[in-house]
Design an enzyme around this catalytic site. Structure first.
Site, PDB file in Angstrom:
ATOM      1  N   HIS A  60       0.847  -1.211   0.000  1.00  7.56           N
ATOM      2  CA  HIS A  60       0.000   0.000   0.000  1.00  7.56           C
ATOM      3  C   HIS A  60       0.868   1.241   0.000  1.00  7.56           C
ATOM      4  O   HIS A  60       1.036   1.863   1.037  1.00  7.56           O
ATOM      5  CB  HIS A  60      -0.909  -0.002   1.229  1.00  7.56           C
ATOM      6  CG  HIS A  60      -2.092   0.901   1.105  1.00  7.56           C
ATOM      7  ND1 HIS A  60      -2.078   2.228   1.483  1.00  7.56           N
ATOM      8  CD2 HIS A  60      -3.334   0.668   0.634  1.00  7.56           C
ATOM      9  CE1 HIS A  60      -3.270   2.759   1.274  1.00  7.56           C
ATOM     10  NE2 HIS A  60      -4.044   1.834   0.758  1.00  7.56           N
ATOM     11  N   ILE A  66       1.789   4.731   1.505  1.00 11.74           N
ATOM     12  CA  ILE A  66       0.823   5.570   2.224  1.00 11.74           C
ATOM     13  C   ILE A  66       0.134   4.697   3.262  1.00 11.74           C
ATOM     14  O   ILE A  66      -0.314   3.584   2.952  1.00 11.74           O
ATOM     15  CB  ILE A  66      -0.218   6.173   1.264  1.00 11.74           C
ATOM     16  CG1 ILE A  66       0.465   7.098   0.255  1.00 11.74           C
ATOM     17  CG2 ILE A  66      -1.295   6.927   2.034  1.00 11.74           C
ATOM     18  CD1 ILE A  66      -0.456   7.584  -0.850  1.00 11.74           C
TER      19      ILE A  66
END
Length: 159
Positions: A60, A66
């Site tokens: 991610h 993030i």
């Protein structure tokens, strides 16, 4: 580390060992590293040091890590759990704080590795078994996320 409450009922700072006394979460799901200040029955300010070593950054997102918004809300909920446990004197009782509802969650700023995520949570309503909270997560004083949520204090499930 200050353990004795101040005249206004405030505690802090509390290290990760004290956080783990209040919460059942452990790596990789423990998302509160330290409590800066806790005022029983009122509010808590805690922090999560976001590092590239977090397991969720592998997916991610590759090339643009993030912190997932749902994990920011989970970090707020864990801070609320510490606040509830300390306010209701539940440490060592075996009681757990369960999410019941999340309302008005908004995400304003990406949280990236290297950030110090500040978690600010206040009681909106406090009862013996159900509590409502308002939470804000900030990075360098800028709002990253906010949400209102409800939690239930209950016994753990029977194995």
């Amino acid at each position: 580390m200050s353990e004795a409450p101040e005249a206004d009922g405030s505690l802090g700072p509390l290290d990760v060992r004290r956080v783990m006394e209040a919460l059942p979460h452990r790596y990789p799901m423990l998302l509160v590293d330290r409590v800066e200040r806790l005022t029983r029955d009122v509010s808590i300010t805690a922090v999560k040091a976001v590092t590239i070593n977090e397991p969720f950054f592998q997916g991610h997102f590759p090339g643009r890590p993030i912190m997932p918004g749902v994990l920011i809300v989970e970090a707020l909920a864990q801070a609320a759990g510490v606040l509830a446990v300390e306010s209701l004197a539940l440490a060592g009782s075996g009681k757990l704080v369960y999410f019941m509802a999340i309302d008005g969650a908004k995400f304003r700023l990406p949280v990236e590795p290297g950030c110090l995520l500040t978690l600010e949570v206040a009681f909106v309503q406090k009862r013996a078994s159900v509590c409502k909270f308002a939470g804000r997560a900030t990075v360098d004083g800028k709002l990253a996320a906010e949400a209102n949520f409800t939690a239930m204090i209950a016994d753990p499930p029977v194995a």
